[in-house]
Design a protein around this motif. Structure first.
Motif, mmCIF file in Angstrom:
data_model
loop_
_atom_site.group_PDB
_atom_site.id
_atom_site.type_symbol
_atom_site.label_atom_id
_atom_site.label_comp_id
_atom_site.label_asym_id
_atom_site.label_seq_id
_atom_site.Cartn_x
_atom_site.Cartn_y
_atom_site.Cartn_z
ATOM 1 N N GLN B 93 0.851 -1.181 0.000
ATOM 2 C CA GLN B 93 0.000 0.000 0.000
ATOM 3 C C GLN B 93 0.889 1.232 0.000
ATOM 4 N N PRO B 94 0.396 2.328 -0.554
ATOM 5 C CA PRO B 94 1.245 3.523 -0.578
ATOM 6 C C PRO B 94 1.439 4.054 0.838
ATOM 7 N N GLU B 95 2.668 4.505 1.136
ATOM 8 C CA GLU B 95 2.883 5.161 2.420
ATOM 9 C C GLU B 95 3.267 6.615 2.143
ATOM 10 N N LEU B 96 4.526 6.861 1.831
ATOM 11 C CA LEU B 96 4.896 8.244 1.503
ATOM 12 C C LEU B 96 4.510 8.589 0.072
ATOM 13 N N ALA B 97 4.424 7.566 -0.752
ATOM 14 C CA ALA B 97 4.038 7.812 -2.139
ATOM 15 C C ALA B 97 2.530 7.875 -2.221
ATOM 16 N N ASP B 98 2.050 8.634 -3.188
ATOM 17 C CA ASP B 98 0.612 8.762 -3.419
ATOM 18 C C ASP B 98 0.194 7.753 -4.469
ATOM 19 N N GLU B 99 1.025 7.715 -5.526
ATOM 20 C CA GLU B 99 0.759 6.822 -6.647
ATOM 21 C C GLU B 99 2.030 6.693 -7.468
ATOM 22 N N HIS B 100 1.970 5.762 -8.415
ATOM 23 C CA HIS B 100 3.136 5.625 -9.296
ATOM 24 C C HIS B 100 2.669 5.242 -10.685
ATOM 25 N N THR B 101 3.530 5.532 -11.664
ATOM 26 C CA THR B 101 3.253 5.071 -13.019
ATOM 27 C C THR B 101 4.496 4.388 -13.551
ATOM 28 N N LEU B 102 4.267 3.493 -14.519
ATOM 29 C CA LEU B 102 5.372 2.764 -15.112
ATOM 30 C C LEU B 102 5.352 3.029 -16.609
ATOM 31 N N TRP B 109 10.110 4.125 -13.664
ATOM 32 C CA TRP B 109 9.085 4.239 -12.631
ATOM 33 C C TRP B 109 9.023 5.687 -12.169
ATOM 34 N N THR B 110 7.801 6.248 -12.167
ATOM 35 C CA THR B 110 7.649 7.619 -11.683
ATOM 36 C C THR B 110 6.737 7.605 -10.470
ATOM 37 N N PHE B 111 7.245 8.111 -9.348
ATOM 38 C CA PHE B 111 6.489 8.125 -8.110
ATOM 39 C C PHE B 111 6.100 9.544 -7.753
ATOM 40 N N THR B 112 4.855 9.725 -7.321
ATOM 41 C CA THR B 112 4.432 11.037 -6.839
ATOM 42 C C THR B 112 4.268 10.941 -5.333
#
Lengths: 311, 518
Positions: B93-102, B109-112
């Motif tokens: 589950q996301p913790e510090l990240a909100d979402e990611h795209t590949l 990998w791009t993490f927001t």
């Protein structure tokens, strides 16, 4: 005296160097590599070699020894492989706990042994004497960790009279928290002291000057304190010095039972993890402690018996 | 008129009451919507403190350099990660990240990051800090260079965006980003020296560091700047080295919770009304590794016969009081669903037949190294010894002290050795790749087919396909039985009955955010 002390210091240095070398030799031939512990099962041979290089484990033994001695005389006891902290800090943190334990248990041993030995000697061959000689032997027979666990269960957990482990903050809390561990040690040690002290007291009580004192009306405690004890103490002090030396290594078990983070448990952890710098440094501290206790006992002879000349 | 007013008033009051009791979740202190991953127990009160006792102290707070279970569990409270395992361990589950795209090619990998993230000292937590923290682990060496092997480039184009590039598609990415060493610390340690920082770290996780009396206790306090602040004010981690003492002290209420529950003291806990025993699934597997260079072990019939002769259910029930399950491979059942159970299901007849077909029909003798310091392992190995004796194989037990047993294992100077391994990430990749990298966990076993399957599973992004590939890989390996899987232990904790909200992830992480002792 100066000459005596410098000679003793010279001996000490030799003993410490010898111990350090022996420990290093033993560690070298013992299987177990801290590299694998630290780097995990997926470590490649290159990573392991790099690790050995970094900690100087590839150098020939005399070089490693020379480096160790060189650093030690400047007060640098190395860096722990496991915690990456200076070993000196780790030792300084844990040192007071073990010292407290040793001193406290010695005081308790003396508090138990001296009165009981005196009573036994004064009432020689009477029922009190037999009881005093026989009952404490139970203390010798029981392993100290078992005594510790029983005391912990009964006095700390059942009746909450003492804390169930740990060290506490401040001197009063230390006295309270370390009572159970110290008495566990004292119970095992006291019987030997009682016997030794009683035996030499009996001998002294038979001597002429004591007979003379008795004829002057000196009795009981005054007789013991002023006349008998000082003369009877020497063999017991020898015993004291030797047993303190043995105790230094023996506190490991008590520290484990009572969760006391002292030097004993540090040594145990370091050996399990093959944390070489810590093992070497703590072994050195133990050796220094034993030497120191022997020195103290020798000096005590001089204090107690003016006839003894230290040469 | 009056009655309709009363009706309206009653309706409004009723509606208000309904709305208040309706959802079990209320907006948290920051006024944000509740975290969908938080599982607050309705009625749990904030505040208070709990004390958790372990058998050893942490070794340090450096998230990349320090090893040791207790160190990891404590550090996980201090340093938050981009992703975290869900309590059931099935996903992340996301913790510090909100979402990611590949990216389409699967290599970027791009993490927001969530908005408004702060460290415990109030400074903003940005992607630059995450980049710094990941590079610290990647460059550490040892186990971590293995875990981070796929992280080719890490970039922080802006405060809330983190980009990671890999050279091949890498499915375990999120799992690795949930591992302890991927925790976030301030870039450049906030201007301090690394060692200095880790003596008194700034925290990004649910709790912040307050004090540490080494060998005795460490005190953590609630980090109000964490996006989902915990209920508790304070958590104290206490050290009680002796197993018996720890259990007795828990029973007498000296602390709220303990880990490392010794099997010999289970009855003390289960018999007490005030205590609860919790068993959590774990990624731990206990096994006996067979050195393929031993003549008897070079014959697969022998190895299979041995596996079939072991009654794992009996061991789980008798020695672990049912708090363990049979293992069927070197990867826990919690990580790979379908296990090749047919090669490791107790069948004495089949075992005898197998042995009869082998080059050693009359049995043989071999030596097993195992850690002599553990009573449980000793009993376990005794049980296996008795079971193997039933088919004429003599297993000579050789208890060794930790370092010695390990050294012999890694250098291949053993006949058989006991090993207990757990994965630090909630993904089968770690054990699968480690198995291949260490030539079958130092048994000397190699399989090209298995290695290929493992690599395929690492680069497939389809969860179902990955499970299928890992199952196939395990089947390929276990039909040759290079090692004897024995048991998967549960992760045991015990606590006072009044403690609620406590959970543990399958790789051992403690979830303390929702814990309340009231």
């Amino acid at each position: 005296m100066i000459w005596y002390m410098s000679k003793r210091l010279g001996h000490t240095a030799l003993v410490l160097a010898g111990v350090a070398f022996l420990v290093m030799l033993l560690l070298h031939i013992t299987p177990g590599d801290p590299a694998h512990q630290m780097l995990g099962i997926t470590a490649t041979p290159e990573e392991i070699a790099e690790f050995h290089e970094e900690y100087g484990l590839n150098d020939p033994l005399p070089v490693q020894f020379g480096r160790f001695v060189g650093k030690t005389v400047t007060g640098d006891l190395g860096t722990s492989i496991f915690t990456r902290r200076p070993v000196r800090d780790m030792i300084t943190e844990r040192f007071p706990i073990t010292v407290w334990l040793l001193v406290y248990s010695s005081v308790l041993t003396a508090l138990i042994a001296v009165p009981l030995a005196s009573i036994a000697a004064l009432r020689r061959d009477k029922p009190a004497d037999h009881l005093i000689r026989a009952i404490p032997l139970i203390g010798v027979g029981m392993p100290s960790f078992w005594v510790g666990i029983v005391l912990l269960y009964v006095l700390a957990l059942r009746f909450s009279l003492f804390p169930a482990g740990g060290y506490g903050q401040g001197a009063t809390e230390h006295l309270w928290a370390l009572f159970l561990p110290s008495i566990s040690i004292a119970i095992g040690q006291a019987p030997l002291f009682i016997r030794s002290l009683r035996a030499s007291m009996v001998e002294v009580l038979d001597s002429e000057f004591v007979a003379a004192a008795r004829s002057r009306g000196v009795r009981g405690w005054r007789l013991i304190m002023w006349h008998v004890l000082r003369n009877a103490a020497i063999p017991t002090i020898t015993l004291f010095g030797v047993s303190l030396g043995l105790l230094v290594g023996g506190v490991v078990v008590i520290e484990a039972v009572f969760s006391l983070p002292g030097l004993g448990s540090l040594m145990l952890e370091a050996v399990t993890r093959r944390d070489l710098p810590v093992i070497q440094a703590v072994a050195l501290v133990f050796a220094a402690a034993v030497v120191f206790f022997n020195l103290v006992t020798d000096l005590l002879y001089g204090v107690i018996d003016p006839r003894v000349v230290l040469r | 008129m009056k009655s309709s007013l009363r009706l309206v008033a009653a309706t409004v009051t009723a509606a208000a009451l309904l709305m208040a009791c309706g959802s079990g979740e209320t907006p948290d202190a920051n006024g944000d919507e509740p975290d969908p991953t938080s599982t607050e127990t309705p009625g749990a009160t904030p505040g208070g403190e709990i004390t958790i006792a372990f058998g050893s102290d942490a070794n340090g707070l450096d998230k990349s350099a320090v090893i040791g279970e207790e160190s990891i569990w404590i550090q996980q409270q201090l340093y938050a990660t981009l992703y975290a395992p869900t309590p059931d361990g099935r996903s992340l589950q996301p913790e510090l990240a909100d979402e990611h795209t590949l990216s389409d090619d699967g290599l970027e990998w791009t993490f927001t990051l969530r908005e408004g993230l702060l460290f415990s000292d109030g400074t903003p937590l940005t992607a630059e800090d995450v980049k710094f923290s990941l590079e610290e682990s990647r460059d550490q060496g040892g186990l971590l260079s293995f875990l981070y092997r796929a992280f080719a480039e890490i970039e922080a184009p802006n405060d809330r965006t983190l980009v990671i590039r890999t050279e091949e598609p890498f499915a375990p990415m999120l799992a690795i980003l949930s591992e302890r060493s991927a925790g976030v610390v301030p870039a450049d340690y906030g201007g301090r020296d690394r060692d200095e920082f880790y003596e008194n770290p700034v925290s990004s996780g649910p709790f912040a560091f307050e004090s540490w009396s080494r060998g005795e206790e460490m005190v953590l306090v609630r980090n109000d700047n964490y996006f989902d602040p915990p209920l508790l004010d304070k958590v104290i981690f206490k050290v009680v080295t002796d197993d018996n003492a720890r259990v007795l002290q828990l029973r007498d209420g000296q602390f709220d919770m303990m880990g490392s529950v010794p099997f010999s003291s289970l009855s003390t806990i289960t018999e007490s009304e005030d205590l609860e025993l919790r068993d959590f699934p774990w990624t731990n597997v206990e096994m006996i590794i067979l050195n393929q260079s031993v003549e008897a072990f070079s014959d697969p019939h022998v190895r299979l016969a041995m596996s079939l002769a072991i009654d794992r259910e009996a061991i789980a029930n008798q020695i672990f009081s049912g708090l363990a399950q049979p293992a069927h491979s070197f990867i826990a059942g919690s990580l790979v669903d379908e296990q090749p159970a047919e090669y490791s299901t107790f069948d004495l007849e089949a075992a005898r037949d197998r042995l009869a077909q082998s080059a050693f029909p009359d049995g043989f003798s071999f030596t097993l190294n195992y850690p002599g310091t553990s009573q449980t392992v000793g009993s376990e190995m005794q049980a296996v010894k008795q079971q193997l004796a039933q088919i004429g194989i003599e297993m000579v037990l050789r208890p060794l002290e930790g370092g010695g047993a390990e050294e012999a294992w890694f250098s291949g100077e053993y006949e058989a050795v006991y090993a207990s391994l757990s994965s630090d990430i909630p993904d089968a990749d770690f054990m699968a790749t480690a198995f291949t990298a260490t030539a079958g966990l130092f048994s000397g076993y190699q399989s090209e087919e298995a290695a290929i399957l493992g690599a395929q599973a690492a680069s497939s992004m389809d969860e179902d396909e990955r499970q299928r590939l890992y199952s196939e890989m395990l089947d390929v390996i276990m039909q040759d039985m290079p090692l004897l899987p024995i048991i998967e232990q549960s992760n045991l904790y015990a606590h006072q009955a009044g403690v609620t909200g406590f959970d543990v992830a399958i790789q051992g992480q403690l979830f303390l955010v929702d814990v309340s002792a009231r």
